[in-house]
Scaffold this active site. Structure first.
Site, PDB file in Angstrom:
ATOM      1  N   ARG A 140      -1.330   3.054   2.241  1.00 27.14           N
ATOM      2  CA  ARG A 140      -0.998   2.857   3.662  1.00 27.14           C
ATOM      3  C   ARG A 140       0.496   3.000   3.903  1.00 27.14           C
ATOM      4  O   ARG A 140       0.926   3.313   5.027  1.00 27.14           O
ATOM      5  CB  ARG A 140      -1.532   1.514   4.132  1.00 27.14           C
ATOM      6  N   LYS A 170      -3.068  -2.503 -11.882  1.00 31.59           N
ATOM      7  CA  LYS A 170      -4.513  -2.713 -11.786  1.00 31.59           C
ATOM      8  C   LYS A 170      -5.024  -3.328 -13.082  1.00 31.59           C
ATOM      9  O   LYS A 170      -4.768  -2.808 -14.170  1.00 31.59           O
ATOM     10  CB  LYS A 170      -5.221  -1.375 -11.545  1.00 31.59           C
TER      11      LYS A 170
END
Length: 457
Positions: free
Chosen positions: A311, A238
């Site tokens: 996910r 990130k």
């Protein structure tokens, strides 16, 4: 700290609740000294405006403004500011509907929350007598479950890693007599949880899958939570937004809080809770962009972004969930920034193909002051998550509808007609009534209230 109401037999002082439309009548009914005091202090019954009414030996009563219907609609839990009252027991006096009394009582309990593990803060000393007609045990269960969720999210990753989240999960199971199971480390590969293992293998704190079973009779409910205890983004590190990533286990924290509510209330159902727990960090053995994973379900997944790890771990957990029949399947995760862009931090988006469940949830959201908003499993977008080289793409670079495509990805693994998915934020960015800055549950109370319809209880 466990929330509580004042003893019904306690000596309590009145807390008058006065709306703008009732201010004139209220003032005319007061002694001249009280009327003069409130007028001089500028009390205009604005929502949450609190005034103490002096008496012979100190504070005799208090009055809090209830604003107008328009300001009440904009200011959820507006009466929660009354927790700033002096110590002692208080009881509400005012022309409130049953729903308004519920909101006031629940808001009071939630406003007492303090996260004081690292810095002690004074506890609220004012207590509220349970308003007439309110279901005290239910309100207390909702508040206690929310406290658990907030505590888990607020604790930094150094003290809320996979080991600590497992300990909290098993402690919750033990407290309510539930059966729990843990699969971790190399055993994840042996027992066919390859995507959970792949995401978490780079951390020295082993990835794991937690499972809990409670209740022996009634319809079945399965809750699945994302427990990413910290998310660096992996090798797709990130570049911004890492500061809040201790909250990336907010889905796990919220399903655990909901599970506590269900068990504390003794609902007549069979509950199963599954939480995938990992840290997404960087090391030589970390998951790499363009790796292709074969999931528990047998679907292959091209990893186009290691920062779309939630996910992946949920895919294996949902596949496990559907291997045993269940009446309702619900997953919760702090999954996408796209959901925040669409709805902001305060409104929890959810997905389902079952309109009956959606209606029950939204009625429950209104009844428990827990806002949600339905987004679509938009089937025409299915080709977007199919990369060609594998069955699925975990992060299509499409640039649109990121929350929708993530939900469609999860639906491939859930494969259940009564599946509901929440893409929550799990964090309040600034202090708000009954919601201090920090970790927060979203959707749990709405689900709790909707369960009777969803499950036919």
């Amino acid at each position: 700290m466990v929330p509580a109401f004042a003893d019904a037999d306690a000596v309590s002082r009145p807390l008058y609740v006065v709306g703008v439309d009732g201010l004139a009548a209220f003032l005319s009914a007061q002694p001249e000294s009280v009327r003069a005091w409130l007028t001089a202090s500028g009390f205009a019954a604005a929502l949450g405006d609190l005034r103490l009414i002096p008496g012979g030996d100190g504070v005799a009563a208090a009055v809090i403004g209830y604003g107008t219907p328009a300001t009440r609609a904009r200011g959820r839990f507006g009466l929660a500011k009354a927790t700033a009252l002096p110590a002692g027991a208080w009881h509400l006096v005012g022309d409130l509907t049953p729903a308004q009394r519920d909101e006031a009582a629940l808001g009071w309990l939630l406003a007492q929350y303090r996260f004081d593990r690292y810095r002690k803060s004074p506890a609220a000393e004012a207590t509220l007598v349970l308003p007439e007609g309110c279901d005290g045990p239910r309100l207390l269960a909702m508040a206690a479950g929310e406290y658990l969720t907030r505590d888990l999210i607020n604790t930094p990753a150094q003290d809320m890693g996979p080991d600590e989240l497992e300990a909290a999960f098993t402690a919750l199971a033990t407290r309510f007599g539930a059966r729990s199971k843990v699969v971790k480390g190399a055993a994840l590969l042996e027992q066919n949880f390859p995507m959970i293992h792949a995401v978490g293998r780079a951390s020295p704190r082993e990835p794991r899958l937690l499972e809990m079973h409670w209740g022996n009779v009634g319809p079945s409910l399965t809750l699945v939570g994302k427990g990413v205890c910290f998310d660096t983004g992996g090798l797709n590190i990130k570049t911004s937004g890492m500061t809040l990533m201790k909250k990336d286990m907010g889905g796990a924290a919220t399903v655990m809080g909901l599970a506590q509510m269900i068990m504390q209330l003794g609902l007549p159902l069979r509950l199963r809770v599954i939480v995938a727990v990992v840290e997404n960090v960087i090391a030589g053995n970390a998951l790499k962009p363009k790796d292709i994973l074969t999931s528990r379900k047998g679907l292959t997944v091209e990893v186009n972004d290691t920062d779309a790890e939630g996910r992946l771990v949920l895919g294996d957990a949902l596949a496990l969930a559907t291997e045993t029949p269940t009446d309702v399947l619900i997953s919760m995760a702090t999954l996408t920034g796209a959901a925040r862009t669409a709805l902001g931090p305060d409104l929890a988006p959810y997905y389902t193909d079952d309109s009956t469940m959606a209606q029950a949830l939204e009625q429950g959201a209104t009844a428990t002051f827990d806002p949600v908003w339905r987004l679509p499993f938009h089937t025409p977008y299915e080709p977007i998550i199919e990369p060609g080289i594998a069955d699925l793409d975990n992060a299509p670079g499409w640039g649109f509808a990121g929350s929708v495509t993530a939900a469609l990805f999860l639906r491939r693994f859930a494969d259940h007609p009564r599946y509901m998915h929440f893409d929550i934020y799990g964090h309040t960015p600034a202090d708000a009534p009954a919601r201090p800055k920090g970790g927060v549950g979203q959707g749990a109370r709405a689900i709790l209230a909707g369960l009777p319809t969803m499950l036919g209880l």
